[in-house]
Design an enzyme around this catalytic site. Structure first.
Site, PDB file in Angstrom:
ATOM      1  N   SER A 135      -5.455   5.459 -25.872  1.00  0.00           N
ATOM      2  CA  SER A 135      -6.275   4.968 -26.977  1.00  0.00           C
ATOM      3  C   SER A 135      -7.748   5.321 -26.710  1.00  0.00           C
ATOM      4  O   SER A 135      -8.066   6.493 -26.537  1.00  0.00           O
ATOM      5  CB  SER A 135      -6.047   3.462 -27.165  1.00  0.00           C
ATOM      6  N   HIS A 163       1.761   0.355 -29.954  1.00  0.00           N
ATOM      7  CA  HIS A 163       0.537   0.950 -29.428  1.00  0.00           C
ATOM      8  C   HIS A 163       0.353   0.718 -27.929  1.00  0.00           C
ATOM      9  O   HIS A 163      -0.335   1.495 -27.267  1.00  0.00           O
ATOM     10  CB  HIS A 163      -0.669   0.382 -30.187  1.00  0.00           C
TER      11      HIS A 163
END
Length: 261
Positions: free
Chosen positions: A93, A230
């Site tokens: 990320s 995620h």
């Protein structure tokens, strides 16, 4: 101040093993990577980059710029004396943005690393679909909790906010301001071999958005998929390291297959 924490290692800390430096996501600290510490020797050394403002660096000022974070990580790599031929810089990320900039700085020093792993992050010429940094504190934490990046205890206890909000605010300001209008021309793409990774159920970074990093790279494999949302990087470390090993260990000692069972 030491900017790395060891997560797991190679058998006997083999001198020729890969050294993976992992740059975490926004708000990421050592506690999020507890599962990595339970891994048996995995054929490579793994260190977690600790950004200022958290863990043992809590007393340092937070950094709200990706380039500055990358410079801090590079300082740590140089202080550790990690051989670039063994070095793989990975980022998840926001950490992918940091990792890319670390490799760009190493290339400018004519010290390219062995590899780069870009995980769960859209390419720099794309915009994120869930901006948070403009929200007031409660709404900010609600959205972060919806992603899975905030413990319910933090959302429900405002007395903790003065401790954690400066770090979270700085990280999201950094990641959301990291944007380029267009990808570089081919001659200016990063030379470091790269592996692209995405989560099969990730709603924050879709496969196509991760694949778009290829416009910034000369040599890229993937994207490869890991099952999960995620935060697959904290829940499936064995799968993550297995992909890294397959991509970058070819000319080094093979990863022990038992490490990934």
């Amino acid at each position: 101040m030491d900017s790395f924490l060891p997560l797991c290692g190679a058998p006997g800390r083999a001198a020729d093993a890969l050294h993976l430096v992992l740059c975490p996501f926004a708000g990421g600290s050592a506690g999020a990577f507890r599962s990595w510490r339970t891994l048996r020797p995995v054929g490579m050394q793994v260190s977690l980059a600790v950004y200022p403002g958290r863990d043992h660096r809590m007393n340092e000022a937070c950094v709200a710029n990706i380039g500055d974070l990358a410079s801090r990580v590079l300082e740590g790599i140089e202080a550790e004396g990690i051989d670039p031929h063994r070095l793989v810089v990975a980022g998840h990320s926001m950490g992918a943005q940091v990792a890319y900039e670390v490799c760009a700085r190493l290339e400018r020093k004519n010290l390219p690393p062995r590899g780069l792993v870009l995980s769960a992050c859209h390419a720099p010429h794309l915009r994120g679909r869930r901006p948070l940094s403009h929200l007031e504190d409660h709404a900010f934490l609600e959205q972060l909790a919806a992603i899975g990046g905030c413990a319910p205890e933090l959302l429900g206890d405002p007395t903790l906010w003065p401790v954690f909000m400066p770090m979270l605010r700085a990280d999201f300001q950094a990641t959301e301001s990291y944007w380029q209008a267009q990808a570089p021309v081919p001659a200016r793409r990063l030379q470091t071999p790269a592996l692209l990774v995405y989560g099969s159920a990730d709603e924050e970074a879709w496969r196509a958005e991760v694949d778009a990093w290829k416009a910034w790279l000369c040599h890229a494999q993937g994207p490869v998929s890991i099952a999960g949302d995620h935060f697959y990087v904290t829940r499936r470390p064995r799968a993550f390291l297995e992909h890294v090993g397959r991509c970058f260990e070819s000319s080094l000692a093979p990863i022990q297959a038992s490490a990934f069972r």
